[in-house]
Design an enzyme around this catalytic site. Structure first.
Site, PDB file in Angstrom:
ATOM      1  CG  ASN A   1      -1.938  -1.119   1.181  1.00 12.75           C
ATOM      2  OD1 ASN A   1      -2.009  -1.874   0.213  1.00 12.75           O
ATOM      3  ND2 ASN A   1      -2.718  -1.250   2.246  1.00 12.75           N
TER       4      ASN A   1
ATOM      5  CG  HIS B   1     -19.193  35.440 -31.873  1.00 10.78           C
ATOM      6  ND1 HIS B   1     -19.896  34.937 -30.803  1.00 10.78           N
ATOM      7  CD2 HIS B   1     -18.785  36.689 -31.513  1.00 10.78           C
ATOM      8  CE1 HIS B   1     -19.947  35.844 -29.844  1.00 10.78           C
ATOM      9  NE2 HIS B   1     -19.274  36.904 -30.240  1.00 10.78           N
TER      10      HIS B   1
ATOM     11  CB  SER C   1      -7.397  10.632 -49.769  1.00 13.29           C
ATOM     12  OG  SER C   1      -8.467   9.807 -50.157  1.00 13.29           O
TER      13      SER C   1
ATOM     14  CG  ASN D   1      -6.440  14.098 -45.366  1.00 16.26           C
ATOM     15  OD1 ASN D   1      -7.096  14.952 -45.948  1.00 16.26           O
ATOM     16  ND2 ASN D   1      -6.457  12.810 -45.706  1.00 16.26           N
TER      17      ASN D   1
END
Length: 505
Positions: free
Chosen positions: A111, A157, A278, A286
């Site tokens: 422990n 925003h 891809s 990517n």
């Protein structure tokens, strides 16, 4: 009868499926070095305190030093049949030196062992992660002078707002990284305290010198209460929370990289070595490192939640629920550190397209605020009125298919609708995104001079904190070196009592 080291009370062993369900050896390998270091310190203390004889202490230390040498050469492996790293090292020691190896575990429990090992691993991770964050911030702050005038559209925003510079953007993310490093290192004072000697939960009847083991293991002090020392996992929650917050900050940065590298924005070019193609579309590039940094942040967030759930229903005193911390905790820390390192390397080869940024600022009315500011400063117009006039201008330009590039329309509108005379040449200067960028002078702003101030001040802070981090790492190295040096001296025949008195225990 059970063959386990703890098996005296048991008439049979656990089954293989129970072993697989309960073992932690498969995730304990990172604690092996620290468990051996802890064992050496504990054995030295037992000998110094007179709990073990000097001859037994020499035998134990000789075996442990041999095991440490084998580990350093990569030859010490954990066996899941021994359940965890602690029983593994004890079993290996007994195999090497015989029954006297069983004296190592006097006045100790798994422990307090696991808490000690985990804290030792964590503090090294804290130093690694903090240093990487500081170096990442240093890279961002040390960008070229030209990037102070590399124009990008700032966004609020998700809409174009005002022009900023690439250097300003980097400095903003550097500030977040500096806070992330500070949060991690703030936990040091709560982590670098020593549970060893707390035993199972109540301490022991043996007269331990916990200050001695604390020094040998590089801890600042022993933990004050044995029950708390063996029970608490709040420190893992604290580190996981800092890691989760830091991973989210990295995710936000990489979100901008992903968005800005798209053809629609074309503001950022990620180096080929951090992108993939891809399987079907030949034109694709990517930004996979940036994308995965966003996704992998969830591991740190998930680990934090799992640790909280694991701990919330466990009272004081050890329960096996608590061993479920390691798989998610280590995994989250590893992933976060990998993400810092890869994002840092990616940043060094990422380029920003200031020409494209300037075009977007023109097309998206990003300098409209400067027209309002000119109306305030030059024509003594109240800001709210200036805001209204400029809003009218933008609305009219949009309706007519113009941008702020069309200074003839802009100046005519202000003259005819609001009786404000500004020359076309003047208006072109006011609305030019680069001129606007250069005109910002408030402290903390995107103006080149102000960004230079931010960089200089923060780079000085980085240098100071890197020095402190490396000094802390050096102190840990010195503590381990002292432990090994003392152990070798005792094994070679020096009296443990005389040696410990000599070094000022």
């Amino acid at each position: 009868m059970s063959e386990k080291l703890w098996g005296g009370r048991f008439s049979s062993d656990i089954t293989d499926d129970v072993l697989r369900y309960t073992e932690t050896a498969s995730v304990d390998s990172r604690m092996l070095e620290h468990d051996l270091w802890q064992n050496i310190a504990h054995v030295l203390m037992l000998g110094y305190a007179g709990i073990n004889t000097e001859s037994d202490t020499r035998a134990l230390l000789a075996g442990l030093l041999e095991m440490e040498g084998t580990r350093a050469d990569g030859g010490l492996k954990l066996d899941i049949r021994q359940e965890d790293v602690h029983l593994n090292t004890e079993f290996m020691l007994i195999e090497r030196i015989g029954p006297v190896g069983g004296r190592m575990h006097t006045a100790r429990s798994r422990n307090d062992q696991v808490q000690t090992d985990a804290r030792m691993v964590t503090r090294e991770w804290l130093l690694d992660a903090s240093e990487e964050l500081l170096l990442f911030a240093q890279d961002l702050l040390g960008c070229s002078e030209a990037e102070r005038e590399t124009v990008l559209p700032g966004y609020t925003h998700s809409q174009a707002a005002q022009p900023i510079s690439a250097a300003f953007w980097k400095a903003a993310h550097a500030q977040a990284l500096l806070r992330d490093a500070a949060r991690l290192m703030d936990s040091w004072k709560r982590i670098n305290i020593n549970p060893l000697g707390s035993c199972a939960l109540a301490g022991t009847t043996f007269g331990l010198d916990r200050d001695y083991t604390s020094r040998l293991l590089g801890f600042d002090a022993p933990m004050a209460n044995a029950l708390d020392a063996t029970s608490t996992r709040d420190w893992t929650v604290e580190v996981a929370a800092s890691a989760a917050s830091g991973a989210v900050n990295l995710s936000r940065m990489q979100e901008e990289i992903v968005t800005w590298s798209s053809n629609e924005y074309a503001l950022v070019e990620v180096h080929d070595s951090f992108a993939t193609g891809s399987s079907i579309m030949p034109q694709k590039k990517n930004p996979v490192v940036a994308e995965l940094a966003r996704g992998k942040s969830g591991r740190a967030v998930g680990a934090l939640v799992q640790l909280l759930v694991m701990e919330k229903s466990v009272g004081l005193g050890y329960s096996c629920d608590l061993q479920e911390d390691k798989p998610v905790y280590w995994g989250a820390l590893d992933t976060y550190l990998d993400t810092i390192r890869l994002c840092r390397r990616q940043n060094l080869q990422t380029t920003f397209n200031g020409t494209r940024g300037r075009e977007l600022c023109w097309d998206n009315f990003s300098t409209a605020t400067e027209i309002a500011n000119i109306l305030v400063s030059r024509f003594n117009t109240p800001f709210r009125t200036a805001h209204r006039f400029t809003g009218d201008l933008v609305n009219a330009a949009l309706a007519a298919g113009h941008t702020l590039r069309d200074v003839a329309f802009t100046t005519a509108f202000l003259r005819d609708e609001h009786d404000i005379e500004i020359s076309e040449a003047d208006m072109r200067q006011i609305c030019d995104p680069l001129n606007t960028l250069r005109s910002y002078i408030s402290a903390g702003s995107t103006g080149p001079a102000r960004v230079a101030e931010q960089q200089a001040q923060s780079l000085s802070d980085v240098a100071k904190r890197l020095t402190e981090t490396r000094q802390m790492r050096s102190r840990l190295g010195e503590a381990k070196a002292e432990s090994l040096r003392t152990a070798r001296s005792v094994v070679s025949g020096e009296s443990l009592t005389e040696f410990t008195m000599e070094v000022g225990v």
